[in-house]
Motif scaffolding. Structure first.
Motif, mmCIF file in Angstrom:
data_model
loop_
_atom_site.group_PDB
_atom_site.id
_atom_site.type_symbol
_atom_site.label_atom_id
_atom_site.label_comp_id
_atom_site.label_asym_id
_atom_site.label_seq_id
_atom_site.Cartn_x
_atom_site.Cartn_y
_atom_site.Cartn_z
ATOM 1 N N LEU A 138 -8.115 12.574 1.918
ATOM 2 C CA LEU A 138 -7.525 13.055 0.667
ATOM 3 C C LEU A 138 -7.694 12.027 -0.441
ATOM 4 C CD1 LEU A 138 -5.827 15.106 -0.933
ATOM 5 C CD2 LEU A 138 -3.794 13.939 -0.092
ATOM 6 N N LEU A 139 -7.483 10.756 -0.111
ATOM 7 C CA LEU A 139 -7.653 9.708 -1.117
ATOM 8 C C LEU A 139 -9.096 9.644 -1.592
ATOM 9 C CD1 LEU A 139 -5.501 6.789 0.349
ATOM 10 C CD2 LEU A 139 -4.914 8.325 -1.513
ATOM 11 N N GLY A 160 -12.223 3.765 0.326
ATOM 12 C CA GLY A 160 -11.932 5.084 -0.221
ATOM 13 C C GLY A 160 -10.891 5.105 -1.307
ATOM 14 N N LEU A 161 -10.564 3.962 -1.885
ATOM 15 C CA LEU A 161 -9.541 3.921 -2.926
ATOM 16 C C LEU A 161 -9.987 4.711 -4.150
ATOM 17 C CD1 LEU A 161 -8.452 0.176 -2.799
ATOM 18 C CD2 LEU A 161 -6.994 2.143 -2.316
ATOM 19 N N PRO A 162 -9.105 5.554 -4.693
ATOM 20 C CA PRO A 162 -9.481 6.295 -5.909
ATOM 21 C C PRO A 162 -9.463 5.401 -7.133
ATOM 22 C CG PRO A 162 -7.218 6.796 -5.266
ATOM 23 C CD PRO A 162 -7.786 5.931 -4.183
ATOM 24 N N ALA A 163 -10.227 5.797 -8.159
ATOM 25 C CA ALA A 163 -10.225 5.069 -9.426
ATOM 26 C C ALA A 163 -8.818 5.094 -10.017
ATOM 27 C CB ALA A 163 -11.218 5.703 -10.397
ATOM 28 N N GLY A 164 -8.498 4.057 -10.793
ATOM 29 C CA GLY A 164 -7.178 3.973 -11.411
ATOM 30 C C GLY A 164 -6.114 3.408 -10.496
ATOM 31 N N SER A 165 -6.531 2.854 -9.332
ATOM 32 C CA SER A 165 -5.552 2.362 -8.366
ATOM 33 C C SER A 165 -5.946 0.987 -7.851
ATOM 34 C CB SER A 165 -5.428 3.328 -7.187
ATOM 35 O OG SER A 165 -6.607 3.292 -6.380
ATOM 36 N N PRO A 330 -12.855 -1.122 -11.417
ATOM 37 C CA PRO A 330 -12.748 -0.588 -10.047
ATOM 38 C C PRO A 330 -11.513 -1.096 -9.318
ATOM 39 C CG PRO A 330 -15.005 -1.243 -10.512
ATOM 40 C CD PRO A 330 -14.176 -1.720 -11.674
ATOM 41 N N PRO A 331 -11.070 -0.366 -8.295
ATOM 42 C CA PRO A 331 -9.873 -0.754 -7.534
ATOM 43 C C PRO A 331 -9.980 -2.166 -6.968
ATOM 44 C CG PRO A 331 -10.520 1.478 -6.976
ATOM 45 C CD PRO A 331 -11.616 0.925 -7.844
ATOM 46 N N ARG A 332 -8.844 -2.851 -6.986
ATOM 47 C CA ARG A 332 -8.752 -4.198 -6.439
ATOM 48 C C ARG A 332 -7.929 -4.175 -5.152
ATOM 49 N NH1 ARG A 332 -6.235 -6.409 -11.957
ATOM 50 N NH2 ARG A 332 -5.258 -4.370 -11.712
ATOM 51 N N VAL A 333 -8.276 -5.050 -4.219
ATOM 52 C CA VAL A 333 -7.543 -5.178 -2.956
ATOM 53 C C VAL A 333 -7.055 -6.619 -2.835
ATOM 54 C CG1 VAL A 333 -7.638 -5.012 -0.443
ATOM 55 C CG2 VAL A 333 -8.927 -3.382 -1.853
ATOM 56 N N VAL A 334 -5.742 -6.802 -2.653
ATOM 57 C CA VAL A 334 -5.157 -8.136 -2.574
ATOM 58 C C VAL A 334 -4.386 -8.255 -1.265
ATOM 59 C CG1 VAL A 334 -3.585 -9.807 -3.629
ATOM 60 C CG2 VAL A 334 -4.952 -8.276 -5.082
ATOM 61 N N ASP A 335 -4.684 -9.304 -0.504
ATOM 62 C CA ASP A 335 -3.932 -9.601 0.718
ATOM 63 C C ASP A 335 -2.846 -10.620 0.393
ATOM 64 O OD1 ASP A 335 -5.313 -8.167 2.967
ATOM 65 O OD2 ASP A 335 -7.027 -9.264 2.159
ATOM 66 N N THR A 336 -1.607 -10.296 0.721
ATOM 67 C CA THR A 336 -0.502 -11.222 0.481
ATOM 68 C C THR A 336 -0.183 -11.982 1.767
ATOM 69 O OG1 THR A 336 1.073 -9.430 0.901
ATOM 70 C CG2 THR A 336 0.503 -9.882 -1.393
ATOM 71 N N PRO A 337 0.413 -13.163 1.650
ATOM 72 C CA PRO A 337 0.619 -14.013 2.833
ATOM 73 C C PRO A 337 1.775 -13.533 3.711
ATOM 74 C CG PRO A 337 1.589 -15.038 0.905
ATOM 75 C CD PRO A 337 0.853 -13.809 0.406
ATOM 76 N N TYR A 338 1.779 -14.025 4.919
ATOM 77 C CA TYR A 338 2.902 -13.823 5.835
ATOM 78 C C TYR A 338 3.124 -15.132 6.580
ATOM 79 C CZ TYR A 338 -0.577 -13.581 9.570
ATOM 80 O OH TYR A 338 -1.593 -13.884 10.438
ATOM 81 N N GLY A 339 4.251 -15.246 7.253
ATOM 82 C CA GLY A 339 4.536 -16.456 8.012
ATOM 83 C C GLY A 339 5.222 -16.141 9.330
ATOM 84 N N LEU A 340 5.078 -17.032 10.281
ATOM 85 C CA LEU A 340 5.768 -16.920 11.569
ATOM 86 C C LEU A 340 7.049 -17.735 11.489
ATOM 87 C CD1 LEU A 340 5.817 -16.141 14.627
ATOM 88 C CD2 LEU A 340 4.565 -18.267 15.046
ATOM 89 N N VAL A 341 8.178 -17.074 11.696
ATOM 90 C CA VAL A 341 9.482 -17.740 11.642
ATOM 91 C C VAL A 341 9.988 -17.906 13.073
ATOM 92 C CG1 VAL A 341 11.826 -17.674 10.735
ATOM 93 C CG2 VAL A 341 9.953 -16.659 9.414
#
Length: 350
Positions: A138-139, A160-165, A330-341
């Motif tokens: 669908l996307l 498959g990201l649509p434009a505008g996103s 065009p669509p951008r993809v950003v990976d945000t960090p995570y941590g082990l607690v």
């Protein structure tokens, strides 16, 4: 008896007439524009407080083309993670002088479709959307989102990201790998993943359940002496974790480490282990995912993956506001960090 008429809301005209200034001056103060003297600004702000003036969103949108509202569409507010995520978005939006309007898509696939279709009416200036059940096809077929949109979570194929996103995500597979590897480093060799779902949502390639389960299996590669099992759950909830760990203990009493799909499942597992008289972490170590507010206060305190909800919210809002302001690349993809607690529920095997 006839009900008394409702009091009329104060308007900018009321404030202007009261102070003997122009409506434009009042508008400049309301919209925090710089071209107003400090004494006049103070008088207008005082009148705003006294008359309890509240700007009307519809009028603002017609006047400026923006409403200051951003819709956050998430699967549910019942789950602990999503309620905390919503708060993180509200806090970050306030710092940017915006307001968050919450929209739950708990009704299912059709409700998620309505988000992509711009709802019955366009709500706010843009949407941050965490889909669960819409298909990636669908996307791809969408072509372009109706409103500026930032996707979060999983269930989205980058290509498959649509434009505008745009798309903001945390690497759930790698995070689950790290959680499992942590238990292996602690000497655990009879591991269980508690969190496999049977729902349609879970069958999607990029669902949270499948990604985290994949990370669990990936971490076990190369550990020939390790043994593993996967325990299905009804829901990713405290009740779901409690019921699942009871079944797990009946069928696999040898388990010495449990990787849980989220912290609510882990809390339920801790309750079930305690009820069965099984010491944590002495006999069984438990690790969760999400670092919810309750995690440090379980017995013992819960080790978990911290997905850094505030950074996720801040990043998504920054990208969305750029879209609202006219960014149309065009669509951008950003990976945000995570941590082990690391907390008390995963001490080394003795």
């Amino acid at each position: 008896m006839t009900s008394p008429p409702r009091p009329r809301n104060a308007t900018m005209r009321d404030i202007a007439e009261r102070l003997g200034v122009s409506i434009k001056t009042v508008s400049n103060v309301v919209n925090d524009r710089p071209n107003v003297g400090p004494r006049t600004r103070e008088r207008v702000q005082e009148a705003i407080r006294e008359l309890n003036y509240r700007p009307q969103v519809g009028a603002q949108q017609m006047r400026t083309g923006t409403s200051g509202l951003i819709t956050l569409a998430i699967p549910s507010l019942a789950g602990t993670y999503f309620s905390e995520l919503a708060q993180a978005f509200a806090d970050e939006a306030q710092r940017r002088r915006r307001s968050i309007m919450l929209h739950s898509t708990a009704a299912g696939r059709e409700e998620e479709h309505s988000v992509l279709a711009g709802f019955t009416r366009v709500l706010g200036d843009g949407v941050v959307f965490n889909p669960l059940q819409i298909g990636e096809d669908l996307l791809t077929d969408l072509g372009r989102t109706i409103q500026p949109t930032v996707f979060i979570g999983e269930h989205v194929e980058e290509a498959g990201l649509p434009a505008g996103s745009d798309y903001v995500r945390t690497d759930n597979r790698r995070a689950a790998h790290d959680a499992t590897a942590h238990l292996l480093r602690q000497g655990r060799r009879r591991l269980a993943y508690l969190g496999a779902l049977e729902s349609t949502e879970a069958q999607q390639e990029h669902s949270t359940s499948r990604l985290r389960l994949g990370g669990f299996h990936q971490a076990l590669e190369g550990f020939e002496e390790a043994r593993s099992t996967v325990q299905a759950v009804r829901t990713w909830s405290l009740d779901g974790g409690l019921a699942a760990v009871r079944t797990l203990l009946e069928e696999h009493p040898e388990v010495d480490g449990i990787v849980c799909g989220n912290d609510d499942l882990a809390r339920g597992a801790l309750l079930g282990l305690h009820a069965a008289g099984i010491e944590v972490p002495g006999r069984v170590a438990v690790i969760g995912h999400d670092d919810i507010l309750e995690a440090p206060f379980t017995t013992p305190p819960l080790s978990t993956i911290d997905p850094d909800k505030r950074t996720l919210a801040a990043t998504a809002l920054d990208l969305l506001l750029e879209r609202i302001d006219g960014y149309d690349w065009p669509p951008r993809v950003v990976d945000t960090p995570y941590g082990l607690v690391e907390r008390g529920s995963t001490a080394p095997l003795r």
